[in-house]
Design a protein around this motif. Structure first.
Motif, PDB file in Angstrom:
ATOM      1  N   ARG A  16       0.484  -1.187   0.552  1.00 28.55           N
ATOM      2  CA  ARG A  16       0.136  -0.187   0.033  1.00 28.55           C
ATOM      3  C   ARG A  16       0.658   1.344   0.151  1.00 28.55           C
ATOM      4  N   SER A  17       0.354   2.005  -1.191  1.00 21.01           N
ATOM      5  CA  SER A  17       1.401   3.465  -1.028  1.00 21.01           C
ATOM      6  C   SER A  17       0.385   4.225  -1.126  1.00 21.01           C
ATOM      7  N   ILE A  18       0.661   5.588  -0.026  1.00 19.95           N
ATOM      8  CA  ILE A  18      -0.266   6.729   0.013  1.00 19.95           C
ATOM      9  C   ILE A  18       0.489   7.802   0.525  1.00 19.95           C
ATOM     10  N   ASN A  19      -0.079   8.630  -0.132  1.00 14.95           N
ATOM     11  CA  ASN A  19       0.445   9.983  -0.087  1.00 14.95           C
ATOM     12  C   ASN A  19       1.785  10.123  -0.428  1.00 14.95           C
ATOM     13  N   SER A  20       2.453   9.535  -1.626  1.00 14.12           N
ATOM     14  CA  SER A  20       3.864  10.228  -2.466  1.00 14.12           C
ATOM     15  C   SER A  20       3.726  11.076  -3.026  1.00 14.12           C
ATOM     16  N   LYS A  21       5.164  11.635  -2.379  1.00 16.22           N
ATOM     17  CA  LYS A  21       5.099  13.555  -2.525  1.00 16.22           C
ATOM     18  C   LYS A  21       5.127  13.469  -3.760  1.00 16.22           C
ATOM     19  N   GLN A  22       5.668  12.939  -5.235  1.00 15.95           N
ATOM     20  CA  GLN A  22       5.144  12.412  -6.580  1.00 15.95           C
ATOM     21  C   GLN A  22       4.898  11.165  -6.881  1.00 15.95           C
ATOM     22  N   SER A  23       5.149  10.552  -8.013  1.00 18.47           N
ATOM     23  CA  SER A  23       4.693   9.311  -8.683  1.00 18.47           C
ATOM     24  C   SER A  23       4.984   7.958  -7.507  1.00 18.47           C
ATOM     25  N   HIS A  24       4.271   7.278  -7.284  1.00 19.02           N
ATOM     26  CA  HIS A  24       4.046   6.507  -6.689  1.00 19.02           C
ATOM     27  C   HIS A  24       5.529   4.968  -6.456  1.00 19.02           C
ATOM     28  N   PHE A  25       5.510   4.145  -8.227  1.00 23.95           N
ATOM     29  CA  PHE A  25       5.543   3.900  -8.436  1.00 23.95           C
ATOM     30  C   PHE A  25       6.743   4.313  -9.942  1.00 23.95           C
ATOM     31  N   VAL A  26       7.780   3.831 -10.376  1.00 25.26           N
ATOM     32  CA  VAL A  26       8.498   4.080 -10.920  1.00 25.26           C
ATOM     33  C   VAL A  26       9.244   2.951 -12.124  1.00 25.26           C
ATOM     34  N   VAL A  27       8.785   3.025 -12.759  1.00 21.68           N
ATOM     35  CA  VAL A  27       9.714   1.204 -13.591  1.00 21.68           C
ATOM     36  C   VAL A  27      10.402   1.802 -14.576  1.00 21.68           C
ATOM     37  N   PHE A  28      11.939   1.219 -14.458  1.00 26.63           N
ATOM     38  CA  PHE A  28      12.723   2.018 -15.891  1.00 26.63           C
ATOM     39  C   PHE A  28      13.579   1.418 -16.380  1.00 26.63           C
ATOM     40  N   GLY A  29      13.407   1.132 -17.684  1.00 26.62           N
ATOM     41  CA  GLY A  29      14.557  -0.220 -18.123  1.00 26.62           C
ATOM     42  C   GLY A  29      14.139  -1.404 -17.536  1.00 26.62           C
ATOM     43  N   CYS A  30      13.265  -1.727 -16.720  1.00 22.81           N
ATOM     44  CA  CYS A  30      13.069  -2.625 -16.667  1.00 22.81           C
ATOM     45  C   CYS A  30      11.914  -3.646 -17.551  1.00 22.81           C
ATOM     46  N   ASP A  31      12.525  -5.497 -17.263  1.00 17.38           N
ATOM     47  CA  ASP A  31      11.917  -6.220 -18.190  1.00 17.38           C
ATOM     48  C   ASP A  31      12.104  -7.788 -17.503  1.00 17.38           C
ATOM     49  N   GLN A  32      10.105  -7.369 -17.650  1.00 16.98           N
ATOM     50  CA  GLN A  32       9.051  -8.706 -16.847  1.00 16.98           C
ATOM     51  C   GLN A  32       9.163  -8.213 -15.720  1.00 16.98           C
ATOM     52  N   MET A  33       8.578  -7.504 -15.321  1.00 14.60           N
ATOM     53  CA  MET A  33       7.789  -7.181 -14.391  1.00 14.60           C
ATOM     54  C   MET A  33       6.132  -7.552 -13.180  1.00 14.60           C
ATOM     55  N   THR A  34       6.087  -7.832 -12.132  1.00 15.16           N
ATOM     56  CA  THR A  34       4.715  -8.086 -12.644  1.00 15.16           C
ATOM     57  C   THR A  34       4.140  -6.966 -11.240  1.00 15.16           C
ATOM     58  N   PHE A  35       2.825  -6.801 -11.027  1.00 17.72           N
ATOM     59  CA  PHE A  35       2.422  -5.611 -10.168  1.00 17.72           C
ATOM     60  C   PHE A  35       1.276  -6.184  -9.849  1.00 17.72           C
ATOM     61  N   THR A  36       0.505  -6.583  -8.875  1.00 14.71           N
ATOM     62  CA  THR A  36      -0.118  -7.231  -8.304  1.00 14.71           C
ATOM     63  C   THR A  36      -0.876  -7.245  -6.849  1.00 14.71           C
ATOM     64  N   LYS A  37      -2.259  -6.896  -6.214  1.00 16.15           N
ATOM     65  CA  LYS A  37      -2.821  -6.773  -4.853  1.00 16.15           C
ATOM     66  C   LYS A  37      -2.067  -5.827  -4.563  1.00 16.15           C
ATOM     67  N   LEU A  38      -2.250  -4.494  -5.541  1.00 13.39           N
ATOM     68  CA  LEU A  38      -1.281  -3.278  -4.402  1.00 13.39           C
ATOM     69  C   LEU A  38      -2.608  -2.553  -4.289  1.00 13.39           C
ATOM     70  N   ARG A  39      -2.426  -0.864  -3.805  1.00 10.25           N
ATOM     71  CA  ARG A  39      -3.524  -0.050  -3.030  1.00 10.25           C
ATOM     72  C   ARG A  39      -2.713   1.314  -3.588  1.00 10.25           C
ATOM     73  N   ILE A  40      -3.304   1.821  -4.579  1.00  5.77           N
ATOM     74  CA  ILE A  40      -2.370   3.689  -4.322  1.00  5.77           C
ATOM     75  C   ILE A  40      -3.317   4.487  -3.833  1.00  5.77           C
TER      76      ILE A  40
END
Length: 251
Positions: free
Chosen positions: A15-39
């Motif tokens: 769970r990510s709450i009240n991030s100052k900017q972007s909550h999750f930043v994905v750069f230059g990644c390969d084969q990533m799974t994001f599941t069961k998140l609350r933003i």
């Protein structure tokens, strides 16, 4: 939280709450799974993208709830092979590709699937946006599928905007056109309510008209029952329509 140059990652049950900017930043990644998140972030908070992806491939986002003051999910240049499913987005600015085509050397965007999602109380629904900037090399944005999506009280449910300009200081110059070629974009089984006069808006570049845009069974109606009916806008777009349409397709 930043994820840079990671291969075979699995991010889940966070769970990510009240991030100052972007909550999750994905750069230059390969084969990533994001599941069961609350933003979560306030709807008036600027630049609080839920998940921002750039120069990455093989990204799977599923069973995620996102409410922010910016894009729920933003896919920038160099993003390929993304599957977004079972996402609840709202409030925020919807699920976006771009903005693209502002700088030389940007990489193509290809193979984006968004399906079985609900978008509620947002400024935009599903959006592709590019700057009106003349580049030396054409940037390609192609092979997108938006399928089985529910819109609930969304200001602009379906958008392609190739004259993206978020700042009041932008100078409008009709002689400068986007250098992004958008092609093979399918919208299928999209239904729900919009709270402006426009259901689908395709404002494509005169220099690079949108190609292969298809609309299949689209049913969008006004959020307020006394608001009349919605309409569609098409500019420099080529494609086809199938099935039933409310409002009538302009393609």
């Amino acid at each position: 939280m930043k994820f840079d140059f990671i291969t075979n990652g699995n991010i889940h049950h966070l769970r990510s709450i009240n991030s100052k900017q972007s909550h999750f930043v994905v750069f230059g990644c390969d084969q990533m799974t994001f599941t069961k998140l609350r933003i979560i972030a306030p709807d008036e908070s600027p630049n609080t993208d839920g998940i921002k992806i750039g120069k990455s491939k093989g990204i799977n986002i599923t069973s995620v709830t996102i409410g922010t003051g910016d894009d729920c999910i933003a896919m920038l240049a160099g993003t390929r092979n993304v599957l977004i499913s079972d996402v609840f987005c709202g409030p925020g600015h919807g699920i976006s590709v771009g903005s693209l085509g502002k700088n030389e050397g940007e990489e193509d965007v290809d193979n984006i699937v968004v399906k079985n999602c609900t978008i509620s109380g947002t400024n935009n629904g599903v959006r592709i946006k590019s700057w009106a900037v003349q580049l030396k090399k054409t940037l390609m944005a192609s092979n997108f599928l938006y399928e089985d999506i529910v819109m609930d009280n969304v200001q602009f449910p379906i958008i392609i905007d190739q004259d993206y300009c978020p700042h009041s200081s932008c100078q409008e110059d009709s002689s400068v056109q986007s250098s992004v070629q958008i092609s093979n974009v399918a919208y299928k089984n999209i239904r729900g309510s919009g709270n402006s006069e426009v259901a689908a808006s395709f404002k494509c570049s005169q220099n690079k008209p949108c190609q292969g845009i298809t609309m299949d069974n689209i049913n969008l109606w006004p959020y307020a029952s006394d608001s009349g009916s919605l309409s569609n806008v098409c500019l420099n777009v080529n494609g086809a329509s199938y099935g039933q349409h409310n409002p009538p397709s302009c393609i």
